[in-house]
Design an enzyme around this catalytic site. Structure first.
Site, short mmCIF file in Angstrom:
data_model
loop_
_atom_site.label_atom_id
_atom_site.label_comp_id
_atom_site.label_asym_id
_atom_site.label_seq_id
_atom_site.Cartn_x
_atom_site.Cartn_y
_atom_site.Cartn_z
N GLY A 24 0.61 -1.18 -0.19
CA GLY A 24 0.05 -0.05 -0.11
C GLY A 24 0.85 1.53 -0.01
O GLY A 24 0.72 2.21 0.85
N ASN A 26 1.51 3.49 -2.68
CA ASN A 26 1.54 4.41 -3.79
C ASN A 26 0.79 5.55 -3.66
O ASN A 26 0.57 6.72 -4.20
CB ASN A 26 0.63 4.05 -4.88
CG ASN A 26 -0.72 3.45 -4.51
OD1 ASN A 26 -1.38 3.97 -3.70
ND2 ASN A 26 -1.30 2.51 -5.42
N ILE A 29 1.60 7.66 3.83
CA ILE A 29 2.81 7.21 4.38
C ILE A 29 3.50 6.14 3.75
O ILE A 29 4.75 5.99 3.79
CB ILE A 29 2.15 6.77 5.91
CG1 ILE A 29 1.47 7.67 6.71
CG2 ILE A 29 3.41 5.99 6.59
CD1 ILE A 29 0.74 7.31 7.76
N GLY A 30 2.51 5.21 2.97
CA GLY A 30 3.79 4.20 2.57
C GLY A 30 4.51 4.78 1.46
O GLY A 30 5.64 4.23 1.19
N TYR A 184 -12.75 -1.26 12.26
CA TYR A 184 -11.57 -0.90 12.21
C TYR A 184 -10.66 -0.88 13.41
O TYR A 184 -9.44 -1.51 13.31
CB TYR A 184 -11.53 0.80 11.78
CG TYR A 184 -10.19 1.49 11.46
CD1 TYR A 184 -9.50 0.89 10.49
CD2 TYR A 184 -9.92 2.54 12.23
CE1 TYR A 184 -8.36 1.58 10.53
CE2 TYR A 184 -8.55 2.90 12.20
CZ TYR A 184 -7.83 2.50 11.16
OH TYR A 184 -6.47 3.01 10.79
#
Length: 319
Positions: A24, A26, A29-30, A184
């Protein structure tokens, strides 16, 4: 002080010759995490579900680092974490293409979705945020063990404190009492419990595991809240986070700290926020629950009995 003067990863560690896998990555944070690894010379496997958006991210990273010396490589691999067949396919491709995996960052996640089941019939938060990463990690683990010393970072959240802080093993899809925040929060609790159990099982192997809370960050994670709450909720959330909380670059610092800094090289199974160890909720450290979550997760993902994740490097191609 975390949101006024957030700590930063100050490590100068280079990653030349190292391979890093980030899910994840793109956006948000990633993407910042992947860019930092790339700047330090790593071969970065960007495991994401959109080829076009990941190519845009690759182009953006290369443009931002134009002129930097000794950068690494950026490689896209398709991964849909909520679909277990995709997880298996991506892991198999990585195992076949990569000689080593030095760092795995389980970064991808979804937040506050309307009640939805994955293609495998699992509540979507749990399927994406926990079970997909659980299976992905175990399939890659033989290669990670062969590459030791190595590190695994599971990105969690303060949301592990939300709701009743239970895993609901008797109602895994939350059929009886679903709320977006509760679902979540449960998935983020699972991230820490997975870290605790995996660290225990990896003790003495040279592979260390970290649960990371990046803090409240201005990212695209709120993209579902218009459907969950009311039209415009995402705009309100993003307007607030744009001025009041961390940037994606700041949010990536604790992940980078746990991936790179020598001070935490021998620590494992702990929870980090703002580049330091903190105590999570007691429910996140319950070893009886973490063991039950491990067994339940193995059953749900149908982990093949022929696969031993804790056996370094295998020629098994039956993934």
């Amino acid at each position: 002080m975390e949101y006024f003067l957030p700590n930063r990863c100050t490590s100068t560690t280079r990653l030349d010759g190292k391979t890093v896998v980030v899910t994840g990555c793109n956006t948000g944070i990633g993407k910042e995490t992947a860019m930092e690894f790339y700047k330090r010379g790593a071969r970065v496997i960007m495991a994401c579900r959109s080829a076009s958006r990941t190519q845009d991210a690759i182009d953006s990273i290369k443009n931002q680092t134009d002129g930097d010396n000794n950068v690494g490589e950026l490689v896209f691999k398709y991964l849909e974490l909520s679909f277990l067949a995709s997880v298996r396919k991506c892991a198999k491709e990585i195992l076949h293409s990569e000689k080593r995996i030095d760092i795995l960052v389980n970064n991808a996640g979804i937040m506050m979705c309307p009640r939805t089941l994955s293609e495998n019939g699992i509540e979507l938060h749990l399927a994406t945020n926990h079970l997909g990463h659980f299976l992905f990690t175990l399939l890659l683990l033989p290669k990670i063990l062969k590459s030791a010393p190595a590190r695994i970072i599971n990105v969690t959240s303060l949301a592990h404190k939300w709701g009743d802080q239970k895993m609901h093993f008797d109602d895994i899809n939350l059929d009886k009492d679903y709320t977006p925040s509760g679902a979540y929060g449960r998935s983020k609790l699972a991230n820490i419990l997975f870290t605790v159990e995996l660290a225990k099982r990896l003790n003495g192997t040279g592979v260390t595991v970290y649960a990371v809370n990046p803090g409240i960050v201005h990212t695209e994670l709120s993209r579902y809240v218009d459907q969950t709450f009311f039209p415009g909720a995402s705009w309100l959330y993003n307007s607030f986070t744009k001025i009041a909380v961390k940037t994606p670059q700041q949010g990536a610092q604790t992940t980078l700290y746990c991936a790179l800094d020598e001070k935490c090289a021998d620590e494992s199974g702990l929870y980090y926020s703002d580049c330091k160890v903190l105590e999570p909720e007691p429910a996140a450290k319950d070893e009886k629950v973490s063991a039950q979550l491990w067994d339940t997760s193995c059953t749900i993902v149908n982990l093949e009995s022929s696969i031993d994740p804790f056996k370094p490097e295998s020629n098994d191609t039956s993934l």
